[in-house]
Write an enzyme that holds these catalytic residues in place. Structure first.
Site, PDB file in Angstrom:
ATOM      1  N   ARG A  92      23.085 -20.684 -11.101  1.00  0.00           N
ATOM      2  CA  ARG A  92      24.099 -19.628 -11.099  1.00  0.00           C
ATOM      3  C   ARG A  92      23.466 -18.322 -10.635  1.00  0.00           C
ATOM      4  NH1 ARG A  92      29.334 -20.120 -11.442  1.00  0.00           N
ATOM      5  NH2 ARG A  92      29.383 -18.020 -12.288  1.00  0.00           N
ATOM      6  N   ILE A  93      24.234 -17.561  -9.855  1.00  0.00           N
ATOM      7  CA  ILE A  93      23.806 -16.210  -9.506  1.00  0.00           C
ATOM      8  C   ILE A  93      24.152 -15.310 -10.682  1.00  0.00           C
ATOM      9  CG2 ILE A  93      24.256 -14.257  -7.954  1.00  0.00           C
ATOM     10  CD1 ILE A  93      24.747 -16.352  -5.731  1.00  0.00           C
ATOM     11  N   HIS A 110      11.711 -21.494  -8.907  1.00  0.00           N
ATOM     12  CA  HIS A 110      12.422 -21.667  -7.645  1.00  0.00           C
ATOM     13  C   HIS A 110      11.583 -22.583  -6.742  1.00  0.00           C
ATOM     14  CE1 HIS A 110      15.081 -20.778  -4.329  1.00  0.00           C
ATOM     15  NE2 HIS A 110      14.014 -20.599  -3.568  1.00  0.00           N
ATOM     16  N   THR A 142      14.879 -10.575 -11.277  1.00  0.00           N
ATOM     17  CA  THR A 142      15.446  -9.251 -11.059  1.00  0.00           C
ATOM     18  C   THR A 142      16.852  -9.453 -10.500  1.00  0.00           C
ATOM     19  OG1 THR A 142      14.494  -9.173  -8.847  1.00  0.00           O
ATOM     20  CG2 THR A 142      13.214  -8.139 -10.613  1.00  0.00           C
ATOM     21  N   LEU A 145      18.617 -11.996  -5.809  1.00  0.00           N
ATOM     22  CA  LEU A 145      18.485 -13.453  -5.939  1.00  0.00           C
ATOM     23  C   LEU A 145      17.106 -13.954  -5.500  1.00  0.00           C
ATOM     24  CD1 LEU A 145      19.955 -16.237  -6.428  1.00  0.00           C
ATOM     25  CD2 LEU A 145      20.409 -16.228  -3.964  1.00  0.00           C
TER      26      LEU A 145
HETATM   27  C1  GAR Z   1      13.920 -27.692  -9.666  1.00  0.00           C
HETATM   28  O1  GAR Z   1      13.292 -28.152  -8.510  1.00  0.00           O
HETATM   29  C2  GAR Z   1      14.001 -26.171  -9.673  1.00  0.00           C
HETATM   30  O2  GAR Z   1      12.896 -25.582  -9.042  1.00  0.00           O
HETATM   31  C3  GAR Z   1      15.254 -25.945  -8.872  1.00  0.00           C
HETATM   32  O3  GAR Z   1      16.137 -26.938  -9.273  1.00  0.00           O
HETATM   33  C4  GAR Z   1      15.393 -28.085  -9.688  1.00  0.00           C
HETATM   34  C5  GAR Z   1      15.864 -28.455 -11.054  1.00  0.00           C
HETATM   35  O4  GAR Z   1      15.342 -29.679 -11.458  1.00  0.00           O
HETATM   36  N1  GAR Z   1      15.769 -24.639  -9.116  1.00  0.00           N
HETATM   37  C6  GAR Z   1      16.498 -23.964  -8.225  1.00  0.00           C
HETATM   38  O5  GAR Z   1      16.795 -24.412  -7.122  1.00  0.00           O
HETATM   39  C7  GAR Z   1      16.938 -22.588  -8.678  1.00  0.00           C
HETATM   40  N2  GAR Z   1      17.289 -21.792  -7.559  1.00  0.00           N
HETATM   41  P1  GAR Z   1      15.393 -30.090 -12.988  1.00  0.00           P
HETATM   42  O6  GAR Z   1      16.837 -29.876 -13.444  1.00  0.00           O
HETATM   43  O7  GAR Z   1      15.046 -31.539 -12.987  1.00  0.00           O
HETATM   44  O8  GAR Z   1      14.420 -29.243 -13.729  1.00  0.00           O
END
Ligand code: GAR
Length: 217
Positions: A92-93, A110, A142, A145
């Protein structure tokens, strides 16, 4: 007194699982006080429930505006008096008001080497760009995004045969090592932000090296 960690998820929750397991195995002076999802069907919720962790859903679809959702989510988080709030695959943003409310406590993972590839499809974009390395970043949140002071990064090679899926798996393995470690530092109060950068008090660069994994030989 044990410190409280609140974890936000939207899906699978494998990083959340790695955090829960490290907290138990390493005997942190902290507890996972709650796992909160914005989706009722997030598979990760079952794992948390099975481990006796409080879980709840704040479903963004039920709210008229982003502001209203963030207010309700923030109120739920506050009930658990967190020292740290981890965004572990929370898709979510967030509004600037929410970020301000939890300033200095919000930590996100990320799946790219920020500041490269904020947003979605990070692995596909890294492959399309011909990157030779990819990875993941853990950072303070912050209002912008996928920006904010970087705490740690993990780096892996991009192989000629990689698909977004295989690259994501290789990066995820490193996330599972890096994320719990960073959260332990944060809960122990070891992280200091100075001039918009996270100080490295021990003089060590917090980089997880996945460049020499045995399965790449
Ligand atoms: C992870 O790779 C995390 O870095 C990414 O989603 C995945 C969640 O995996 N996060 C994002 O893309 C946030 N922008 P998980 O639910 O198995 O931890």
């Amino acid at each position: 007194m044990k410190k409280n960690l609140v974890i936000l998820i939207s899906g699978r929750g494998s990083n959340m699982q790695a955090i829960v397991q490290a907290c138990a195995k390493e005997g942190w002076n902290a507890r996972v006080a709650a796992v909160i999802s914005n989706r009722a069907d997030a598979p990760g919720l079952a794992f948390a429930r099975d481990h006796g962790i409080f879980t709840t859903v704040v479903d963004h679809i039920q709210f008229q505006s982003r502001e209203a959702f963030d207010q309700a989510l923030g109120d739920e988080i506050m009930r658990h008096e967190p020292t740290v709030v981890a965004l572990a695959g929370f898709m979510r943003i967030l509004t600037p008001e929410f970020v301000k409310r939890f300033e200095g406590k919000l930590i996100n993972v990320h799946p790219s080497l920020l500041p490269a590839f904020p947003g979605l499809r990070t692995h596909a974009r890294a492959i399309e760009a011909g990157c030779r390395v990819a990875g993941a970043t853990v950072h303070y949140v912050t209002a912008e995004l996928d920006h904010g002071p970087i705490i740690a990064q993990a780096v892996v090679p991009v192989l000629p045969t990689d698909t977004p899926h295989t690259l994501a798996q290789r990066v995820l393995q490193q996330e599972h090592l890096m994320v719990p470690c960073v959260l332990r530092w944060a809960l122990q109060g070891e992280l200091v932000i100075e001039g918009g950068r996270v100080k490295q008090p021990d003089g060590v660069s917090h980089c997880w090296n996945g460049m020499n994994q045995p399965n790449l030989a």
